[in-house]
Design a protein around this motif. Sequence first.
Motif: not given
Length: 168
Positions: A4-7, A40-43, A81-86
Motif C-alpha cells: 500500500i502506497i498511502d497518498v 486514498f483514505p476516505k474523503g 488505485v483504491s479510494g475507500d469510497d472517496s
Amino acid sequence: MSQIIDVTKFGAKPNGADCTLAVLKALEACRSTLEPILWFPKGNWHFYPEFAWESYFAISNNTSGVKRCALPIINFKNLTVSGDDSTFIMHGILSGVIISESQNITLNNFAIDWEHPFYTQGLVTSATNNYFDVQLPTNPNWEVKNEELWLAEEGWQFPFTYFLEFDA
C-alpha cells in the motif's frame, strides 16, 4: 505481494487542499513496487490543473492536444488505485484518469466529479423549429461578446456554439 502506497504519506490531504502534486509523487513511488495499491483514505480529494501532469493525447470524442490529468497511469503494470469510497473532485479543465500503455490496472472505490463541469448545463424548457429556450443555473457565468453568448466556469470560457442533448 501487494504494497500500500498511502497518498497522505506524500503530503496529500483530503477535504479542500490541492492534492495534485502529492498524488503524482505517490503515483511515481508506485513504480518501485511489484503490485502497488495507491490508497486514498476516505474523503473528498481536490485536483487542480496548475500542477497536473500534462502531455499530448488523442482521446476519443475529444480534440487532440495537450491534456492535463490528475492520475496519469502511463506504463504501469499490476497497479490498483483504491479510494475507500472517496470522491475525486476535479477543478478546471482536467482529465481525471488516463490509462495508456499499461496492463492489469484496477480502479475501485472512488467516484470522479467536477466542481464545475467542463460545460454549462441547462434544461431545455421549450423548442420550435426556429429556436429553443434553455434554463441555465441560477448563477451562470456568462457575457455577450459581439452578439454571441459566452459561458464560463472555473478555468475556461467558450462561446455557446454547440450543445449536447440528453434525456434527463
